[in-house]
Design a protein around this motif. Sequence first.
Motif, mmCIF file in Angstrom:
data_model
loop_
_atom_site.group_PDB
_atom_site.id
_atom_site.type_symbol
_atom_site.label_atom_id
_atom_site.label_comp_id
_atom_site.label_asym_id
_atom_site.label_seq_id
_atom_site.Cartn_x
_atom_site.Cartn_y
_atom_site.Cartn_z
ATOM 1 N N THR A 1 0.892 -0.968 0.001
ATOM 2 C CA THR A 1 -0.069 -0.033 0.146
ATOM 3 C C THR A 1 1.027 1.239 0.070
ATOM 4 O O THR A 1 2.058 1.381 0.153
ATOM 5 C CB THR A 1 -0.878 0.103 1.273
ATOM 6 N N PRO A 2 0.335 2.295 -0.285
ATOM 7 C CA PRO A 2 0.928 3.833 -0.281
ATOM 8 C C PRO A 2 1.792 3.769 1.211
ATOM 9 O O PRO A 2 2.731 4.813 1.085
ATOM 10 C CB PRO A 2 0.249 4.825 -0.564
ATOM 11 N N ALA A 3 1.318 2.996 2.132
ATOM 12 C CA ALA A 3 1.991 3.256 3.556
ATOM 13 C C ALA A 3 3.491 2.787 3.532
ATOM 14 O O ALA A 3 4.220 3.137 4.260
ATOM 15 C CB ALA A 3 1.324 2.484 4.443
ATOM 16 N N GLN B 1 6.144 -1.041 -2.638
ATOM 17 C CA GLN B 1 4.768 -1.224 -2.707
ATOM 18 C C GLN B 1 4.280 -2.462 -3.620
ATOM 19 O O GLN B 1 3.619 -3.205 -3.406
ATOM 20 C CB GLN B 1 3.876 0.002 -3.156
ATOM 21 N N ALA B 2 5.345 -2.199 -4.857
ATOM 22 C CA ALA B 2 5.122 -3.292 -5.828
ATOM 23 C C ALA B 2 5.449 -4.655 -5.256
ATOM 24 O O ALA B 2 4.932 -5.842 -5.614
ATOM 25 C CB ALA B 2 6.154 -3.092 -6.891
ATOM 26 N N SER B 3 6.651 -4.794 -4.307
ATOM 27 C CA SER B 3 7.052 -6.026 -3.755
ATOM 28 C C SER B 3 5.877 -6.735 -2.712
ATOM 29 O O SER B 3 5.676 -7.903 -3.104
ATOM 30 C CB SER B 3 8.172 -5.906 -2.939
ATOM 31 N N GLY B 4 5.348 -5.704 -2.162
ATOM 32 C CA GLY B 4 4.192 -6.300 -1.596
ATOM 33 C C GLY B 4 3.142 -6.832 -1.945
ATOM 34 O O GLY B 4 2.414 -7.801 -1.801
ATOM 35 N N ILE B 5 2.535 -6.238 -3.267
ATOM 36 C CA ILE B 5 1.651 -6.502 -4.273
ATOM 37 C C ILE B 5 2.006 -7.962 -4.901
ATOM 38 O O ILE B 5 1.120 -8.848 -5.103
ATOM 39 C CB ILE B 5 1.349 -5.430 -5.489
ATOM 40 N N LEU B 6 3.247 -7.977 -5.466
ATOM 41 C CA LEU B 6 3.691 -9.019 -6.013
ATOM 42 C C LEU B 6 3.828 -10.225 -5.223
ATOM 43 O O LEU B 6 3.515 -11.411 -5.654
ATOM 44 C CB LEU B 6 5.145 -8.799 -6.794
ATOM 45 N N ALA B 7 4.239 -10.167 -4.071
ATOM 46 C CA ALA B 7 4.168 -11.254 -3.048
ATOM 47 C C ALA B 7 2.971 -11.772 -2.998
ATOM 48 O O ALA B 7 2.801 -13.233 -2.914
ATOM 49 C CB ALA B 7 4.779 -10.867 -1.640
ATOM 50 N N ARG B 8 1.794 -11.039 -2.659
ATOM 51 C CA ARG B 8 0.493 -11.670 -2.223
ATOM 52 C C ARG B 8 0.050 -12.015 -3.534
ATOM 53 O O ARG B 8 -0.671 -13.200 -3.604
ATOM 54 C CB ARG B 8 -0.401 -10.544 -2.120
ATOM 55 N N GLU B 9 0.057 -11.697 -4.882
ATOM 56 C CA GLU B 9 -0.253 -12.151 -6.273
ATOM 57 C C GLU B 9 0.286 -13.453 -6.082
ATOM 58 O O GLU B 9 -0.192 -14.530 -6.925
ATOM 59 C CB GLU B 9 0.014 -11.174 -7.235
ATOM 60 N N ALA B 10 1.754 -13.487 -6.055
ATOM 61 C CA ALA B 10 2.132 -14.812 -6.307
ATOM 62 C C ALA B 10 1.905 -16.011 -5.386
ATOM 63 O O ALA B 10 1.751 -17.042 -5.757
ATOM 64 C CB ALA B 10 3.816 -14.703 -6.055
ATOM 65 N N TYR B 11 1.433 -15.466 -4.075
ATOM 66 C CA TYR B 11 0.916 -16.227 -3.118
ATOM 67 C C TYR B 11 -0.269 -17.121 -3.611
ATOM 68 O O TYR B 11 -0.667 -18.426 -3.866
ATOM 69 C CB TYR B 11 0.711 -15.985 -1.940
ATOM 70 N N ASP B 12 -1.142 -16.180 -4.337
ATOM 71 C CA ASP B 12 -2.358 -16.787 -4.866
ATOM 72 C C ASP B 12 -2.260 -17.387 -6.208
ATOM 73 O O ASP B 12 -2.938 -18.361 -6.371
ATOM 74 C CB ASP B 12 -3.220 -15.191 -5.035
ATOM 75 N N ALA B 13 -1.329 -17.278 -6.863
ATOM 76 C CA ALA B 13 -1.004 -17.711 -8.472
ATOM 77 C C ALA B 13 -0.182 -18.883 -8.485
ATOM 78 O O ALA B 13 -0.060 -19.391 -9.546
ATOM 79 C CB ALA B 13 -0.585 -16.524 -9.350
ATOM 80 N N ALA B 14 0.902 -19.013 -7.349
ATOM 81 C CA ALA B 14 1.851 -20.022 -7.666
ATOM 82 C C ALA B 14 1.171 -21.452 -7.974
ATOM 83 O O ALA B 14 1.944 -22.173 -8.619
ATOM 84 C CB ALA B 14 2.502 -20.231 -6.289
ATOM 85 N N ALA B 15 0.078 -21.821 -7.784
ATOM 86 C CA ALA B 15 -0.468 -23.257 -8.056
ATOM 87 C C ALA B 15 -1.105 -23.113 -9.454
ATOM 88 O O ALA B 15 -1.717 -24.297 -9.894
ATOM 89 C CB ALA B 15 -1.375 -23.434 -6.974
ATOM 90 N N ARG C 1 9.224 14.385 6.240
ATOM 91 C CA ARG C 1 9.440 13.102 6.434
ATOM 92 C C ARG C 1 8.307 12.213 6.007
ATOM 93 O O ARG C 1 7.266 12.548 6.500
ATOM 94 C CB ARG C 1 9.725 12.749 7.839
ATOM 95 N N PRO C 2 8.353 11.650 4.785
ATOM 96 C CA PRO C 2 9.324 11.321 3.853
ATOM 97 C C PRO C 2 9.883 12.656 3.288
ATOM 98 O O PRO C 2 9.161 13.504 3.045
ATOM 99 C CB PRO C 2 9.094 10.136 3.040
ATOM 100 N N VAL C 3 11.051 12.620 2.809
ATOM 101 C CA VAL C 3 11.494 13.901 1.969
ATOM 102 C C VAL C 3 10.900 13.949 0.615
ATOM 103 O O VAL C 3 10.493 13.031 0.059
ATOM 104 C CB VAL C 3 13.122 13.575 1.907
ATOM 105 N N ARG C 4 10.913 15.418 0.147
ATOM 106 C CA ARG C 4 10.608 15.425 -1.088
ATOM 107 C C ARG C 4 11.449 14.916 -2.102
ATOM 108 O O ARG C 4 12.676 15.239 -2.035
ATOM 109 C CB ARG C 4 10.163 16.886 -1.314
#
Length: 863
Positions: free
Chosen positions: A161-163, A170-184, A749-752
Amino acid sequence: MTFASIARRLALCLAVPASLAGAQERGAAAVASTVAGLGVTTRALIVGAHPDDEDTRLITWLARARHVETSYLSLTRGDGGQNLIGNELGEALGAIRTEELLAARRLDGGRQWFARAFDFGFSKSAEETFRHWPKDSVLGDVVRVVRATRPHVMIAIFSGTPADGHGHHQASGILAREAYDAAADTARFPTRGFGPAWAPQAFYRNTSYRNHEGATHRYDAGAFDPLMGRSYAELAVVSRDQHKSQGQGGQQRKGAWTVSMKLEASRDGAGATAATTNGEAPLFLGMDTSWTRFRGVVAQPARRAALDSLPAAFAAARAALDVRHPEALLPSLARAERLLEAVCASPCEGGGSAADADLATARRTTLQRLHRAVQLAAGIEIDATVAREHLVLGQPARVTVTVYNRGPRPVRVRSLQLEGLERAPDLLAGTEGVVVAPGGAESRSGTITPTDATRPWWLRTPRAGDVFTIGGGAATPEEWRQTSAADVVARVEVDGAVTVAEAPVVHRAVDPVLGEVARPAAAVPAISVTFDRAIEYARAGVAIDRTVLVRLRSADSSARTATVRLTLPAGLTADSAARTVALPKYGAQAAVAFRVRGTLRAGAHPVRAVAESNGERYAEGYQLVDYAHVRPQRLYRPAEVTLQAVSVALPQRARIAYVPGVGDNVAPMLAQLGLDVTVLDAATVGDVDLSRYTTIVVGPRAYEASDALAATNQRLLDWARAGGTLVVQFGTYEYLRPGLLPYAITLDRPVRRVTIEEAPVAALDAAARVLTTPNRIGPADWNGWVQERATYVPTTWDAAFHPVIESHDPGEPESRGALLVAPVGRGTYVYVTLALFRQLPAGNPGAARLFVNLLDAKADAAP
C-alpha cells in the motif's frame, strides 16, 4: 537448467574462503546447529524489493533458531541507490549489493534469490514502478522462486500500500501476495516455464518495522545461543552489517528483541492463531510439519517403514552429539541417510502431486543437512587451488585438489569432480577412490580450460529497459557460485555415512598484514583493454589537446607484446597510429598514452581501442569491483570511451576545490572541460590553505560520510563570507543541525523528491545568474536526465535563500527548493539538491553546463 539440477545444486554446501566464513560455519557451534535442524522440514520465503529490505532478525530467527529453510527474494539488486564506500553506481553498485546480500546469508543461514527487476531509482507509487517493470514478467519471477523453494509460508516485508513509501516497496508487497495466490495456477504460469505448481499454506506480512501494528504472531529473536556465544538478534546485526555500501552497521543489542508478523491469508486453516507456546504463536500452526505427513505419499511397506523410522533416527543423532567427539555422530548419521534413501530415490517426485513435491524438497534439504553434519563430524575439508587468481581464456590451468581428514576416522574419497566447465573431469576416474588416513591429506591435480569470462551472470546480455534479460527468468542458486571460474565436488564415505562436499577453486596468497587471503579463481582474457571511464567531457568547437590513456593488463604467464590502435571520431587525430608495449609477466600492466588533438562538434563521439597480441585482437576489459567484505566482481565493457562535447563557456580565472561526496565522480569531469580543479580530502579540509580557491564544491552526502568535514564546516562558511562561492550538494537530515547550513531549511518526512526524469522545470527567476552566466540555461538543458531530477528537496527555507527553479512530479504540489542561492557576507552559498552526481557521469551536457554556472554563482537580489 532443470529444476532437478537447481535443487541438486542448492543441496550442495558451498565452502567459502576463511576470511568470509563466520564462526558458526565450523566447530562445535556448526555441528550442533546442523544436527539440531535434522528432522525440521518447514520452509519459508520472505519477499522484499531491495537488498536492504530484508529483516535479518526474522531470517536469523527462522534459519538459525528454528532451523527453517529460509529464503529471501529481493526483486532488485539495489542498482539505483547510492554508495557510501566507493564511486560505483548503477550496475556496478548492483554487483556490490548482490555480494553484500550473499555475505549476509552466509552469516544468518538464509538462501538468497533475485528477480530480474533493475533498480531504476526512487519511485513514489506502485503504478510508476510497474511502468518500468512489466508486472507480469516480475510476477512470473516471483512465482518461479515460490515453485523452486516450495515454501510453506510466505512473508512479505511490505504491505503493498502507499504506506510503504517507496514504489518498489509497494510493488514487492503486491507481487508477493499475487504470487501466493497464483503459484499453483499452471494455466497462467505453465509448468514448462515456471516449474511445478506449488501452493504455500499461509501468507504473512512483516510488522516488525511498523511498531508491530496488527501483529498476530510475535517472536523473540533476542534469545541467547550458548554455543554461538551470542543471541540470534546479535548475529542478525552482524549479518546486516554486511550492507556497507548503504551504511547499515548497527549496534549488537543484547536482550529481548521482538520480530512480528500479521497473518493475512491461509489455506485449510494453516497459520491460524491459537494459544502460544513459550510466548510464541506457532508460525506453521494448522500444518503437519512432521515426517508423518508423507505417509499418504509413501505407499510401499518398506518405504513406509523407513519413513516411520526417520524421527527416531534424527533423535538418536541429536542424542549422540558430543561436541568434543563429534565423530560419535557418524553411525547415527549413516543410519539416517540410509533411511532417507529408502524412503524414495532421487529425485523423489513420484506422481507430480504437491505432496510428492513436498516430500522431494524435504528429502533434499534434510540430505543437505546430513551431508553437512557428516563433513563437520568427520573433520572433512576440501581445498581446490590454482597458482594464479586469473585463468586465461582458452589456456589450460592446473588445479590441485586436496582432501583433508582432520578427524579420527579414515575416510574414502570416491570422486573429485571439477565443475563449472563444459568438460568436468573426475580426478579419481578409473579408480576405487582413495583412502585418507586420520590427520592426513590426499591431493590430486587436473587441468581446466575456461572458455567464458567470469562475470556477473545477470549482466551477460544487455538489459531490456529496466529488466535484466536472463534466460529462464528469475535467478537460481547458481547465484552462489558465479564468482568462481570452477568448483570441485567431492563424494566421500566415512563410517558408513556419505557426504557430498563442494568448494570453489581459489588462489591462496599470504599478505603480511592480512595474513592468508583466498580469492576465487576468475577466467579473464589474456589481455584486458580499458579506458579509465566510459564517458569523458570536452568543449565543443574548442581545440582539444589531451592525453588519452589505454590501460592493458596481462593475465598470461608468458611475456607478451601488444600493439594498441585507436579509432577516433572525425575532427580528432592522434600523434601515433599505433604503439607497441611489453607485458613481461603475469599481472603486468601498461598505460599506453596517445596525444589526441583537434576539435569536436557538440554531441557524443566514441573513441575505441584495440590491442593485438600473438595474432589475436582484444577489444574489451573489466572493471574490478573489490572490497574486503565481499567477493570480487569483474564488470566487462568494450574498450571504448565516449567524448561528450559540450557547448559550454567557462568562468574566467576560476580555481575550484572539490570535496567528493558519496558515489561522486564529478570532479574529473569538470577538469576535462578545462576547469582548474583540485580534489580535497574531506578529512583534511581543515588543514588546507583555502585562500587560493574562488569556489569550493562539497559533494553529495559528504557531511554524512565525514565527521571531520562537519567539524570543520565553520571554516568553509567563514571562507565563503570572505568572498568565495561555496556550492553544497544535497544531504539528508544532517542538514537540519544548526550551523551546518548558513540559514535554516526544513525537510519533510518522507523527504520530497522529483523522481520523474522528464518532470518540467520552470525558471522562477529567468535572470538569475546561475541560469545565465556564463551559460544561458534553457529548456534543452533539462532534457536527457537519468533516474531523477532532485532528491532530499527542502520544503521550506530561510528568506535569505533565493529559489531559482521549480520542478515537481505530476500530480504533486510545487517544489521550489532544488536550487537555492544565498549571500553569505561578501560571498555566495549555493545549496543544490538536483541529482547532478548522476547526470554528469551519464554524459548529460545540460547538467554539465548548469554545474559550470554554479561554480561562478553570485547571489542575486531577491526579485
